[in-house]
Design a protein around this motif. Structure first.
Motif, PDB file in Angstrom:
ATOM      1  N   MET A 174      35.140 -59.562  35.876  1.00  0.00           N
ATOM      2  CA  MET A 174      35.040 -59.160  37.284  1.00  0.00           C
ATOM      3  C   MET A 174      36.423 -59.003  37.915  1.00  0.00           C
ATOM      4  O   MET A 174      36.702 -58.019  38.622  1.00  0.00           O
TER       5      MET A 174
ATOM      6  N   THR B 157      38.193 -60.943  45.724  1.00  0.00           N
ATOM      7  CA  THR B 157      37.166 -60.268  46.513  1.00  0.00           C
ATOM      8  C   THR B 157      37.652 -60.057  47.943  1.00  0.00           C
ATOM      9  O   THR B 157      37.405 -59.000  48.555  1.00  0.00           O
TER      10      THR B 157
ATOM     11  N   MET C  24      31.030 -54.768  50.772  1.00  0.00           N
ATOM     12  CA  MET C  24      30.536 -55.782  49.840  1.00  0.00           C
ATOM     13  C   MET C  24      29.627 -55.145  48.789  1.00  0.00           C
ATOM     14  O   MET C  24      29.629 -55.556  47.617  1.00  0.00           O
ATOM     15  N   LYS C  25      28.875 -54.108  49.182  1.00  0.00           N
ATOM     16  CA  LYS C  25      27.999 -53.425  48.232  1.00  0.00           C
ATOM     17  C   LYS C  25      28.822 -52.810  47.102  1.00  0.00           C
ATOM     18  O   LYS C  25      28.467 -52.937  45.923  1.00  0.00           O
ATOM     19  N   LYS C  26      29.919 -52.149  47.427  1.00  0.00           N
ATOM     20  CA  LYS C  26      30.784 -51.531  46.420  1.00  0.00           C
ATOM     21  C   LYS C  26      31.399 -52.587  45.504  1.00  0.00           C
ATOM     22  O   LYS C  26      31.476 -52.411  44.277  1.00  0.00           O
ATOM     23  N   LEU C  27      31.841 -53.694  46.083  1.00  0.00           N
ATOM     24  CA  LEU C  27      32.442 -54.767  45.290  1.00  0.00           C
ATOM     25  C   LEU C  27      31.427 -55.329  44.298  1.00  0.00           C
ATOM     26  O   LEU C  27      31.750 -55.559  43.123  1.00  0.00           O
ATOM     27  N   MET C  28      30.200 -55.557  44.770  1.00  0.00           N
ATOM     28  CA  MET C  28      29.181 -56.123  43.890  1.00  0.00           C
ATOM     29  C   MET C  28      28.772 -55.126  42.799  1.00  0.00           C
ATOM     30  O   MET C  28      28.436 -55.524  41.678  1.00  0.00           O
ATOM     31  N   GLU C  29      28.800 -53.824  43.105  1.00  0.00           N
ATOM     32  CA  GLU C  29      28.530 -52.813  42.076  1.00  0.00           C
ATOM     33  C   GLU C  29      29.599 -52.861  40.981  1.00  0.00           C
ATOM     34  O   GLU C  29      29.289 -52.731  39.790  1.00  0.00           O
ATOM     35  N   ASN C  30      30.863 -53.043  41.404  1.00  0.00           N
ATOM     36  CA  ASN C  30      31.947 -53.180  40.421  1.00  0.00           C
ATOM     37  C   ASN C  30      31.724 -54.402  39.534  1.00  0.00           C
ATOM     38  O   ASN C  30      31.928 -54.352  38.308  1.00  0.00           O
ATOM     39  N   TYR C  31      31.315 -55.510  40.144  1.00  0.00           N
ATOM     40  CA  TYR C  31      31.105 -56.732  39.376  1.00  0.00           C
ATOM     41  C   TYR C  31      29.924 -56.595  38.415  1.00  0.00           C
ATOM     42  O   TYR C  31      29.962 -57.098  37.284  1.00  0.00           O
ATOM     43  N   THR C  32      28.884 -55.911  38.860  1.00  0.00           N
ATOM     44  CA  THR C  32      27.731 -55.681  37.981  1.00  0.00           C
ATOM     45  C   THR C  32      28.144 -54.841  36.768  1.00  0.00           C
ATOM     46  O   THR C  32      27.764 -55.138  35.632  1.00  0.00           O
TER      47      THR C  32
ATOM     48  N   THR D 274      30.098 -56.924  34.208  1.00  0.00           N
ATOM     49  CA  THR D 274      29.288 -57.779  33.345  1.00  0.00           C
ATOM     50  C   THR D 274      28.609 -56.961  32.249  1.00  0.00           C
ATOM     51  O   THR D 274      28.432 -57.439  31.122  1.00  0.00           O
TER      52      THR D 274
END
Length: 437
Positions: free
Chosen positions: A70, A273, A284-292, A295
């Motif tokens: 991440m 983050t 936050m949506k874009k950041l979480m998409e990057n983290y997904t 993984t």
């Protein structure tokens, strides 16, 4: 016969990966089950040993590897890696451009997994080579040497992190010792070796030219450096403080908690983050998409680590560790050299540095208490051996050849020789540290 069965199990693993082209995770599972049968484990215990081995090893590593992915993804997507590269190239100038590329590879390579770092930074090297009218190989090899060393030597990369867990080493100390060996290794296998490669012609494909972000969209250099290197600062500083504080001190347990690799990576990702995301108006949506996505990128690495844990547990539960210990004790070979040699042989046969390192760990982990060697140095010796002579069976070999648009001959003369230098110099560095520790 026990040693023969262990060798047959490892030979099966190599054949399944190299000849049958089987996924390494499936190959580890099959080799583990076959090893259980050969080594006489009761048939009703084999599945349990496999599951226990996978769970024990992944339990220590999931947080470290996933959080590392991440962090690396965010450093890449935010432009922090591009900012660091540009800053160092401006600082060193044209005459020392290879040193700038090595330092870029070291700094950016710590949070980035190898394949991500390769794809991200090699196009930047092509841009620099075009700008200064230099050989792309001359500019690129120092960068790749640094990426290789961080991949093989330094936590939180998967193989060294897994080895730390298997050998019950200290991740902070391993990282500190690793950095001591990394600097001279990268200098010799990178910029110094590159001086012999100026005349090798390379015409990188236009497809791989860098797509750079506008200057106005990049994070600041201080923000980029602090965020990328925060895991290193935290691991080393908490390790030093924990050694310095007495066990009875009220803050001793707190710093041990903060120095846990999983906690270090969690703190680093949360900070990134904010510093590279929220603070720079990224949703936050874009950041979480990057983290997904991050993984997903490392899912197979986690499975390979789990498979290696299964093989190790079969060796442990079958009692083979004692026989291996007795066999190795009769060898008049330094344990660090022995570990490096086993890893190097598996690496040349299999191609994967991660598989080579973890397979060797499965052989050695159960008997480490009999070897009279610093476990942190054992991690580094195996890490060095896992980078030995990359050739046709290594995906990195073909990535390099295609990106740089080279012949097989020139790929071996540059890439394969660079990887060999990293492995050999790394071993010398480990043996030198062993004299003083």
């Amino acid at each position: 016969m026990t040693i023969l069965f262990v060798l047959l199990s490892i030979a099966l693993l190599v054949l399944l990966i190299v000849w049958a082209k089987l996924n390494p995770f499936l190959a580890f599972l099959i080799a583990s089950i076959v090893a259980g049968f050969l080594l006489g484990l009761p048939i009703d215990q084999i599945a349990g040993s496999v599951q226990k081995g996978m769970g024990n090893l992944l339990g220590d590593l999931v947080v470290v590897i996933v959080m590392g992915a991440m962090l690396g993804k965010l450093v890449a997507e935010s432009g922090a890696a591009q900012r660091i590269a540009g800053f160092l190239m401006g600082l060193f100038g044209e005459k020392k451009i290879t040193w700038a590329m090595s330092l870029t590879g070291l700094i950016v390579g710590i949070p980035l997994f190898y394949n991500v770092g390769f794809v991200l930074l090699v196009p930047l090297a092509f841009t620099v080579a075009y700008q200064y009218r230099l050989s792309a190989v001359y500019v690129g090899i120092p960068l790749l040497a640094a990426l290789s060393v961080t991949h093989g030597f330094l936590p939180p990369h998967p193989s060294p992190a897994a080895l730390v867990a298997q050998f019950e080493a200290n991740m902070g100390l391993t990282l500190f010792y690793g950095l001591l060996i990394t600097l001279p290794t990268v200098a010799i296998a990178g910029p110094l070796f590159a001086t012999r490669l100026k005349k090798i012609e390379s015409k990188p494909l236009e497809t791989f030219q860098a797509e750079t972000l506008p200057e106005s969209e990049l994070p600041g250099i201080a923000n980029s450096l602090i965020t990328a290197l925060l895991p290193v600062f935290l691991l080393i500083s908490t390790t030093i403080i924990s050694f310095w504080l007495p066990e009875t001190h009220s803050l001793s347990q707190l710093f041990k908690f903060l120095g846990d690799p999983g906690i270090v990576m969690l703190i680093s990702v949360l900070y990134a983050t904010y510093s590279l995301g929220i603070r720079r108006k990224t949703s936050m949506k874009k950041l979480m998409e990057n983290y997904t996505q991050a993984t997903k990128d490392i899912a197979m690495i986690l499975l390979i680590v789990a498979g290696a844990g299964a093989l190790k547990q079969i060796f442990t539960d079958s009692g083979v560790s004692q026989e291996i210990a007795e066999g190795l004790q009769s060898w008049s070979v330094h344990p660090l050299i022995l570990a490096w040699t086993i890893t190097a042989i598996i690496r040349v046969c299999v191609g994967s540095a991660t598989v080579a390192g973890l397979t060797t760990a499965g052989i050695i982990a159960p008997i480490i208490h009999t070897m009279n060697v610093d476990p942190n140095l054992l991690v580094l010796a195996i890490g060095a051996g896992s980078l030995m002579f990359s050739h046709f069976n290594d995906a990195g070999f073909w990535m390099y050849k295609e990106f740089f648009n080279l012949s097989i001959k020139d790929t071996i003369k540059t890439w394969s020789l660079m990887e060999t230098l990293v492995a050999v110099i790394g071993l010398f560095g480990v043996l030198l540290l062993d004299l003083f520790i």
